[in-house]
Design a protein around this motif. Structure first.
Motif, PDB file in Angstrom:
ATOM      1  N   LYS A  86       3.709   3.481  -2.711  1.00 18.68           N
ATOM      2  CA  LYS A  86       3.664   2.204  -3.427  1.00 18.68           C
ATOM      3  C   LYS A  86       2.264   1.628  -3.269  1.00 18.68           C
ATOM      4  O   LYS A  86       1.860   1.241  -2.167  1.00 18.68           O
ATOM      5  CB  LYS A  86       4.714   1.236  -2.866  1.00 18.68           C
ATOM      6  CG  LYS A  86       4.758  -0.104  -3.595  1.00 18.68           C
ATOM      7  CD  LYS A  86       5.962  -0.939  -3.144  1.00 18.68           C
ATOM      8  CE  LYS A  86       5.950  -2.326  -3.763  1.00 18.68           C
ATOM      9  NZ  LYS A  86       6.062  -2.324  -5.224  1.00 18.68           N
ATOM     10  N   LEU A  87       1.521   1.564  -4.365  1.00 16.42           N
ATOM     11  CA  LEU A  87       0.095   1.228  -4.285  1.00 16.42           C
ATOM     12  C   LEU A  87      -0.176  -0.260  -4.456  1.00 16.42           C
ATOM     13  O   LEU A  87      -1.275  -0.725  -4.175  1.00 16.42           O
ATOM     14  CB  LEU A  87      -0.692   2.026  -5.333  1.00 16.42           C
ATOM     15  CG  LEU A  87      -0.707   3.539  -5.085  1.00 16.42           C
ATOM     16  CD1 LEU A  87      -1.483   4.242  -6.187  1.00 16.42           C
ATOM     17  CD2 LEU A  87      -1.312   3.859  -3.721  1.00 16.42           C
ATOM     18  N   ASP A  88       0.809  -1.038  -4.919  1.00 18.50           N
ATOM     19  CA  ASP A  88       0.578  -2.470  -5.054  1.00 18.50           C
ATOM     20  C   ASP A  88       1.231  -3.197  -3.889  1.00 18.50           C
ATOM     21  O   ASP A  88       2.254  -2.774  -3.353  1.00 18.50           O
ATOM     22  CB  ASP A  88       1.133  -2.978  -6.390  1.00 18.50           C
ATOM     23  CG  ASP A  88       2.616  -2.697  -6.519  1.00 18.50           C
ATOM     24  OD1 ASP A  88       3.022  -1.526  -6.257  1.00 18.50           O
ATOM     25  OD2 ASP A  88       3.386  -3.612  -6.843  1.00 18.50           O
ATOM     26  N   ALA A  89       0.611  -4.283  -3.498  1.00 18.43           N
ATOM     27  CA  ALA A  89       1.128  -5.102  -2.406  1.00 18.43           C
ATOM     28  C   ALA A  89       0.766  -6.552  -2.693  1.00 18.43           C
ATOM     29  O   ALA A  89      -0.303  -6.809  -3.233  1.00 18.43           O
ATOM     30  CB  ALA A  89       0.531  -4.661  -1.067  1.00 18.43           C
ATOM     31  N   PRO A  90       1.622  -7.527  -2.394  1.00 22.02           N
ATOM     32  CA  PRO A  90       2.956  -7.330  -1.819  1.00 22.02           C
ATOM     33  C   PRO A  90       3.961  -6.936  -2.894  1.00 22.02           C
ATOM     34  O   PRO A  90       3.640  -6.953  -4.077  1.00 22.02           O
ATOM     35  CB  PRO A  90       3.289  -8.728  -1.279  1.00 22.02           C
ATOM     36  CG  PRO A  90       2.622  -9.658  -2.242  1.00 22.02           C
ATOM     37  CD  PRO A  90       1.345  -8.959  -2.639  1.00 22.02           C
TER      38      PRO A  90
ATOM     39  N   HIS B 244       3.134 -10.055   4.840  1.00 21.63           N
ATOM     40  CA  HIS B 244       2.587  -8.826   5.414  1.00 21.63           C
ATOM     41  C   HIS B 244       3.243  -7.622   4.744  1.00 21.63           C
ATOM     42  O   HIS B 244       4.461  -7.589   4.586  1.00 21.63           O
ATOM     43  CB  HIS B 244       2.864  -8.769   6.914  1.00 21.63           C
ATOM     44  CG  HIS B 244       2.486 -10.021   7.652  1.00 21.63           C
ATOM     45  ND1 HIS B 244       1.251 -10.201   8.218  1.00 21.63           N
ATOM     46  CD2 HIS B 244       3.169 -11.174   7.892  1.00 21.63           C
ATOM     47  CE1 HIS B 244       1.190 -11.397   8.792  1.00 21.63           C
ATOM     48  NE2 HIS B 244       2.345 -12.013   8.607  1.00 21.63           N
ATOM     49  N   ALA B 245       2.426  -6.632   4.368  1.00 18.61           N
ATOM     50  CA  ALA B 245       2.947  -5.447   3.689  1.00 18.61           C
ATOM     51  C   ALA B 245       2.664  -4.198   4.513  1.00 18.61           C
ATOM     52  O   ALA B 245       1.506  -3.897   4.800  1.00 18.61           O
ATOM     53  CB  ALA B 245       2.325  -5.322   2.304  1.00 18.61           C
TER      54      ALA B 245
END
Lengths: 258, 258, 258, 258
Positions: free
Chosen positions: D153-157, D199-200
Motif C-alpha cells: 500500500k503506497l499511499d498513507a494514511p 501514524h501509518a
C-alpha cells in the motif's frame, strides 16, 4: 459554582475526590464528613480553613449542592437518605448498597425530582467499552472477553467483564453457538456466560484492563480499556457531578449519563 | 543452486512449496512425488516440462540435494527413510511421525552425517516467540498464555501454546505460585500447566495468533505472533533448506536452526 | 548478605532504592549519602538507627559491598570514582556521565577486577525487548517501532525506541528497503532510522510503553514492553546488585548481565 | 426472497458477491451484468443455468429487487441511474462516483422513495470503529490513530484513518492541544489532523488494521479493527441489501444503516 460535601473524605478514594474538587474552579469544597474523626479543624487535614469538618450528620445544617460519597458499605445507605432529604444531589461511589436500598433511594429522589447517581464504576473508558460492546453485539454475533488484573485480585472474573457479557447477551437475546465436539482437557476455553467466553489473566504489572473481542468472517473488532492509575475514576466523578445538577431523577450506572 | 524433490506436491502445503522452490533462484525443482497421481507429465500439473514426476519411489534414480516432504502421515516415515538412504537431506513438514520413528530417522541420518530437519511448525514468528519466552522466563517469574484461533479449530489449547508453557516451565524449573483462596466460579482463570495459565479464544476472523505475557512489579512484557496467511510457513521452509545443507545431523524443531 | 550504600537516598528513585534494600533479606542498608542533608540521624529520615548517614564522602571509612547511585548528574562521576577506589562495586543508575567518564570508570574498575554496572535503564522488560528485537532482526527483515508515553514527555522518540532501532540495524547491517513512490502528504509514515520507521504516541493515560513489530509474508511478530509503575526499575537494580558481586569488570547497559 | 442482479460479476469483489448471493437462502441471483463479456450462457461462468447473463443494459427487461454494483469507475454512474429508473434498489460498492454524481443519484432515488446505499467501505468492523470513535470523542479529548497495512500500500494514511480523524474533529469541534516545545527531529510524532496525530505502519504480514487510541488521566481506550481476509466486506453487503429494502431514501456510507 457547584458546592460539594464529601463523605469519607480521608479514605483512598475520598482523598482523590478532595483533590479533584479543590483543583476544579467550577466546584467548591463546602464540607467533609467522617463519623470517625475527632478533630473538626480543617487545617488538621491539610484543607482550607473555610471547609466545615463534620463527624455527625446532624451538624450539617447548611446543605451543599452535591453529596459525594466514598464512605463505607455500612454507612452509605443512611448517608444517601440524609443527603436526599436535605435536597443535596447524591453522587454515590461507595459499594455495598443492596438492590432494595438502591430502589428506595431512587424512589425518594425521583419523588423530589432530585438528580443523582449511584455508580459502581466511575471509569469513563470502562463504561464506554460496555456501551460500544452492546452496540457492536447487534452486528457481530460472536464475542469473547479477556480481562487483565494485578495478581492480588482474588476474584474472577471482574465485575466489568461480567457486566459486559450481560450487555452483549441482552443485545443478542440468544446464546452464542458453541461447537458440540470441542476438545479442551485443560479448561482453556474460559468461563461461559450464555456462550460468551470470559478469560481472566492475573499478573503483576497490570492495574485493570478489560477487553472485548468480536469476530466475523475475515475481521475482528477489539475494544480495550486500560487503567494505569486509579485517579482515572475522577474524570467520571466530574462528569457525574455536572450531570446530576441537570437531572430530575436518580440513575444507576455511569452509562446512563454518558 | 540447491535441487529439491517435493513429496506431496499437489496438496495444499505442497503447492505452496512448489511455488516457493520455483520462485527462488537459489533453488531448483528437480522432481515431484505423489504415489496417487497417474500422469507423469509435468505440464499436466502446470509445472515446467523438465521437472520429473514420480508416483513410485523406485523411479527416483537421480537423487536431489533436498527431499521436502508435505505428504501424508501414512507415507512420511517410508519417504524420509528412502531420502536418507539416497543421501538426500530430509526437510519434513508432514505430521504423524511417532517419537520412535523420529529417533530412528535421526540415528540413520546422523550415522551418515546428513543434515536434516523434522518440524511440526515452520512458522518463523511462532518459533521465535517460543525462544524468547524461554529466555524471558529466567528473569520474569510469572507468565500467562493467550492463543486466538478461528472458530473451526475444535481442540484447545493449540500445540504452540502448550509448547510455550513447557519451555517456560523448563526454564523456571518450579511451578508458578498460585493464590490459595482464588474465587472463580465460572472457570475464567483458564487451563493450568505448572501454574502457567493458558487461555484459548475461538472466534471467526482469526487465523492463528499466539501471545505470551510476562508480568513483574510495575511492568509487563508481551510477545505476540500473528498469522494472517498460511504462506507464512514458507519462510521457515526456506531457512530450513538452506540450513540442512550446512549440517551433519538431523534436528527436530525449527528452533534448533534459528 | 550484601551491604549497600545508597547515594541520593532521598530523591524519587533513591527512596524506592531504600525500600528495595530494606525489604530484601539478602541485602543490608549500611549507609546513605547526600552532600546536601544536614542531619546525620538516620531516624530523621525514617531509617533504622543503625544506618550511617553521610553528607561528605570522607566520612565513609567503612566501605560497603555495593555503591548504589541515584544521585545527580553533577555528582555521579566523583561518587563512582570514590566507590571504585574504596573497592565498592558500583551500580550506577544516575544519568549524565559522558562517554569519556564512563570509559575512565570502566578502565579503573577493570584494572582492579571490580564488577560494576552503569545503566541508563534498569527496566528488565525494556532490556529484554531490545535483546529479542536484535535476535529477531536476523530472521525478519522488516521492522517498525511504536512507542507510547504520557503527554508530558516533550522529546520524541524515546531513548529506548531509538536504541531498539540501532540494535536492529546493527543485526541487519543494511537499510530496510523503502518504496520509491510512497505518497504521504501528512507525514504519517514516522521517523526513519536506516529504513526502520519509528512512531511516537503521546497521550495521557500512558506511562511508558515500547513496541517493536516485525513483518514477514503472512505473519507478524510483536514484542511489547509496558510500564505501569516506575517501581519496575527496582527489579533490574536487584538483578544488577547480585550480578556485579560475581563479575570482575564494569559493564554498560543492563542487557550485558541479562 | 430478495432477487439480485450483480454488475461486475466476474471481478474480484464481484465473484465474492456471487458466492454470497448464491449461498444465502434469503437472496436469489437473478442476473449478472458485464458489458465486456461475449458469452451469455451462465454455465460458462460456473453459474446456475437459470441466471440471466447481460452484456447490455437494454437486455434487462425484468428488474430485480436489488442492483448490486461492483463494476468499474467508468460505468457505475450510468449503471446506478439505470437501476433506479427501473425501480431496483441500488447497493453500490464501486468507487469513483463524484460528489455531484452521488447527489444526483440520491435526488432521483429519494424522489421515487427508493431505498439504496453508496458505500466506499462495506467492512462492518471498520464502520463500527468510526462510529464508536465519534462517540468517545465527546468524553475523551485526546486521540491518536495508528493504521497498519501490507507493504504494497503506497499511499498513507488510509482513507479509514483519515475519516476517523475527521469524525473525531467533528465531534470535538476544536483542535486537540499540542505542546509548544516538542522536540522531534526525526518526525516520529506522525501526521497531524487538527491536533489528532495519525501514524501509518507498512509491513508484510498485515492485511488492513485500523486503531484509534483515546487517552485520559490514568486510563486509555483502544478501538481496533483488524482485517485478515477481504471476504469481510460481504457481511456489510448482506446488511446493506436487507436494509435498503426497508428504506425510502438513498444513503451514503454504511454507518447510516448500522
Amino acid at each position: 459554582m457547584i458546592s460539594v460535601i464529601i463523605a469519607g473524605f480521608n479514605g483512598t478514594m475520598g482523598q482523590k475526590a478532595v483533590q479533584l474538587i479543590t483543583a476544579s474552579p467550577e466546584f467548591q469544597l463546602a464540607g467533609a464528613y467522617n463519623p470517625h474523626v475527632t478533630s473538626r479543624r480543617a487545617t488538621d487535614y491539610g484543607l482550607d480553613g473555610a471547609v466545615s469538618i463534620y463527624n455527625d450528620l446532624q451538624q450539617i445544617t447548611t446543605p451543599a449542592d452535591v453529596w459525594l460519597d466514598f464512605s463505607t458499605p455500612g454507612g452509605v445507605a443512611n448517608n444517601a437518605q440524609f443527603a436526599i432529604t436535605q435536597g443535596m444531589h447524591p453522587v454515590i461511589g461507595t459499594s455495598g448498597l443492596t438492590a432494595e436500598q438502591q430502589h428506595r433511594l431512587q424512589a425518594t429522589a425521583n419523588a423530589r425530582q432530585l438528580g443523582g447517581i449511584i455508580a459502581p464504576n466511575f471509569g469513563v473508558t470502562a463504561v464506554l467499552m460496555m456501551k460500544f460492546a452492546q452496540q457492536a453485539a447487534t452486528y457481530l454475533k460472536r464475542a469473547e472477553i479477556v480481562e487483565y488484573h494485578h495478581e492480588d485480585k482474588l476474584d474472577a472474573p471482574s465485575g466489568t467483564a461480567l457486566n459486559t457479557a450481560r450487555l452483549i447477551y441482552a443485545a443478542q437475546q440468544a446464546d452464542e453457538p458453541q461447537p458440540s465436539s470441542e476438545q479442551d482437557l485443560l479448561g482453556t476455553r474460559g468461563g461461559d456466560y450464555h456462550g460468551i467466553k470470559i478469560h481472566a489473566v492475573r499478573l503483576p504489572g497490570f492495574v485493570a484492563d478489560e477487553e472485548v473481542i468480536f469476530g466475523g468472517p475475515g475481521e475482528t473488532l477489539t475494544i480495550k480499556q486500560s487503567t494505569t492509575d486509579r485517579q482515572s475514576f475522577m474524570a467520571g466523578v466530574k462528569l457525574a457531578i455536572t450531570a446530576v445538577m441537570q437531572r430530575q431523577d436518580l440513575v444507576i450506572g455511569l452509562e446512563n449519563i454518558l
